[in-house]
Write a protein that holds these residues in place. Structure first.
Motif: not given
Length: 206
Positions: A80-86, A139-145, A175-184, A190-191
């Motif tokens: 589910p995390v990788e799906r958010v970051l896909a 994001v809806a598949d993550l255990p978040l409030t 650029s893409i690597a840095a954006g992906e790491e920031a999102a991770r 959030a988790l």
């Protein structure tokens, strides 16, 4: 000869990709696009009505390709995390294997055309909605409030937008690597924030 056997509409759209989104700018005149396509201005107007109609068709083709590339990246993992970051590996594949662009054809058009026609605005709005809705759905598949999920959707969308802007200034790969790491990092935070009160499959509000 092979080029002239390609339908004029496709030649115009292919030329538009290069002239408007890769090598040039959205403001490139119609006659330049037509010369690159080996076509006449009347043929562009016959197929697309006007330049806004041409831009809308060029963006529509890009949006259809992007939607498919991103969906395949989502479907390629059950994590589910990788799906958010896909969205980030999808962006990498899109740039390397499908349709290159200087940064983002949709952002470039939005900034360059302050008063788009209804047809053009519809495509731009669809791209904006897809970004939000797909991030929201994953994001809806993550255990978040619910509150944390809504905040994370906005944050990942901003991380993606920042990546797009960075691609205009720096090479794509870092650029893409840095954006992906920031999102991770954002997903991890959030988790952690929801760990004590997480609700599986929280409804996304954003």
């Amino acid at each position: 000869m092979a080029r002239q056997s390609t339908p004029v509409r496709q030649r115009l759209l292919d030329a538009g990709d290069e002239v408007l989104f890769v090598d040039g700018s959205v403001h490139t005149p119609v006659d330049v696009i037509c010369r690159a396509a080996g076509a006449s201005p009347p043929s562009l107007y016959a197929h697309f009505g006007n330049k806004h109609g041409f831009l809308a068709a060029a963006l529509r083709r890009r949006l259809d390709v992007w939607a498919g590339v991103w969906q395949r990246a989502i479907d390629a993992t059950d994590d589910p995390v990788e799906r958010v970051l896909a969205v980030f590996p999808a962006l990498r594949a899109y740039q390397e294997e499908y349709l290159r662009e200087r940064w983002c054809a949709f952002s470039a058009t939005t900034s360059a055309v302050p008063d788009p026609s209804p047809e053009l605005e519809a495509v731009l709005a669809e791209e904006r909605a897809m970004l939000h809705d797909r991030i929201c759905a994953t994001v809806a598949d993550l255990p978040l409030t619910q509150e944390v999920a809504a905040a994370l959707v906005r944050q990942v969308c901003i991380a993606y937008a920042g990546t797009i802007v960075s691609m205009l200034r720096e090479p794509d790969a870092p650029s893409i690597a840095a954006g992906e790491e920031a999102a991770r990092v954002l997903v991890g935070a959030a988790l952690a924030r929801s760990s004590d009160e997480g609700v599986r499959g929280a409804t996304c509000v954003g």
